[in-house]
Design an enzyme around this catalytic site. Structure first.
Site, PDB file in Angstrom:
ATOM      1  N   HIS A 124       4.201   1.721  -0.398  1.00 42.43           N
ATOM      2  CA  HIS A 124       3.417   2.902   0.466  1.00 42.43           C
ATOM      3  C   HIS A 124       3.958   4.182  -0.204  1.00 42.43           C
ATOM      4  CE1 HIS A 124       1.938   5.288   3.966  1.00 42.43           C
ATOM      5  NE2 HIS A 124       3.103   5.848   3.629  1.00 42.43           N
ATOM      6  N   GLU A 125       5.015   4.502  -0.154  1.00 43.18           N
ATOM      7  CA  GLU A 125       5.649   5.732  -0.705  1.00 43.18           C
ATOM      8  C   GLU A 125       5.346   5.910  -1.965  1.00 43.18           C
ATOM      9  OE1 GLU A 125       6.672   7.769   1.700  1.00 43.18           O
ATOM     10  OE2 GLU A 125       6.955   6.257   3.087  1.00 43.18           O
ATOM     11  N   HIS A 128       1.748   7.320  -2.368  1.00 39.54           N
ATOM     12  CA  HIS A 128       1.817   8.508  -2.175  1.00 39.54           C
ATOM     13  C   HIS A 128       1.982   9.353  -3.459  1.00 39.54           C
ATOM     14  CE1 HIS A 128       1.140   9.199   2.150  1.00 39.54           C
ATOM     15  NE2 HIS A 128       2.029   8.577   2.336  1.00 39.54           N
ATOM     16  N   GLU A 189      -2.098   9.233   4.697  1.00 42.54           N
ATOM     17  CA  GLU A 189      -1.150   7.897   5.096  1.00 42.54           C
ATOM     18  C   GLU A 189      -2.008   6.637   4.978  1.00 42.54           C
ATOM     19  OE1 GLU A 189       2.069   8.165   5.737  1.00 42.54           O
ATOM     20  OE2 GLU A 189       2.061  10.016   5.146  1.00 42.54           O
TER      21      GLU A 189
END
Length: 268
Positions: A124-125, A128, A189
């Site tokens: 997920h990070e 980003h 997000e």
């Protein structure tokens, strides 16, 4: 009012560049270059390393690096990937800077039962970072500020009462935050969840473990009201991940991952 806004909006439209987010293909607003975004990342890293205590747990550091490198390889990007573990058991957080440097706080580990669930967080990070979300957020802030300035000038020239002007300005600020800034942050997000799910599947981490992670994370405490939050709720994340799961499982199976599960996917 339109005539007052045009001198601000025309140069703004000339400045805005477009890009495409990886995997989702979403068109992005970009007024910050990749070089500028990386420079912000390096500056942030310096500040973080000055104030945070790094873990000395070599086994944990090695595990985080191993998981991270598998995900990094799945991005097919040749960044200067680095992985830091910050010793803060009361902080359940993680992030990846634009330079490819990932920070994991030890507090997030209590919500992960195995490597695949930690991969959920890390993917997920990293999602980003490879989608240049920092640059996009800075760009959106620039656009919003310019538009807000133009609107404020228009209000000042068209509203005679100071009381009425104050009411319009308050509504403008609230509207920008609730109608643009927060929804945009939640959208980024959700996109990082989408990108991260596909990355972890490609890296041979079972994407179904992402839902288990978010179900466990949802139990950590009362979540803020979504419309006042920068993040979607855990329930919304789970709903989206469930919808995307067939696509992620297709990637997972096509890569032969189900036949190659190893000790690397063992419980933490």
């Amino acid at each position: 009012m339109k005539r007052l806004l045009m001198p601000f909006l025309l140069p703004l439209l000339l400045l805005i560049g477009c890009a495409k987010a990886p995997i989702t293909g979403r068109t992005q607003i970009m007024m910050v270059t990749p070089q500028q975004e990386k420079a912000m990342g390096f500056q942030a890293e310096k500040e973080i390393l000055k104030k945070e205590k790094l873990s000395t747990d070599q086994a944990l550091i090695a595990r985080v690096r191993r998981i991270g490198m598998r995900i990094a390889k799945a991005t097919e990007l040749n960044l200067d990937w680095k992985f830091y573990v910050i010793e803060k058991p009361d902080v359940a957080n993680a992030f990846c800077l634009a330079n490819g440097h990932v920070f994991i706080y030890t507090g997030i580990l209590k919500y992960t039962d195995n490597d695949a669930q930690l991969a959920t967080v890390m993917a997920h990070e990293i999602g980003h970072a490879i989608a240049h979300h920092v640059a996009e957020q800075v760009s959106m802030a620039m656009v919003t500020n310019i538009a807000a300035t133009a609107a404020a000038i228009a209000i000042e020239h068209n509203v005679k009462s100071s009381t009425e002007e104050a009411a319009y300005m308050a509504a403008l600020g609230l509207g920008a935050n609730m109608g643009i800034v927060l929804p945009y942050s939640r959208m980024l997000e959700s996109e990082a969840d989408h990108i991260g799910l596909m990355l972890m599947a490609k890296a041979c981490y079972d994407p179904r473990e992402s839902i288990k992670f978010w179900k466990k994370f949802a139990k950590k405490g009362k979540e803020p009201i979504v419309y006042f939050s920068t993040h979607p709720s855990s329930a919304q994340r789970i709903e989206q991940l469930t919808e995307l799961m067939p696509q992620a499982m297709k990637i997972y199976r096509q890569s032969g991952c189900e036949k190659s599960v190893s000790a690397a996917d063992s419980p933490l």
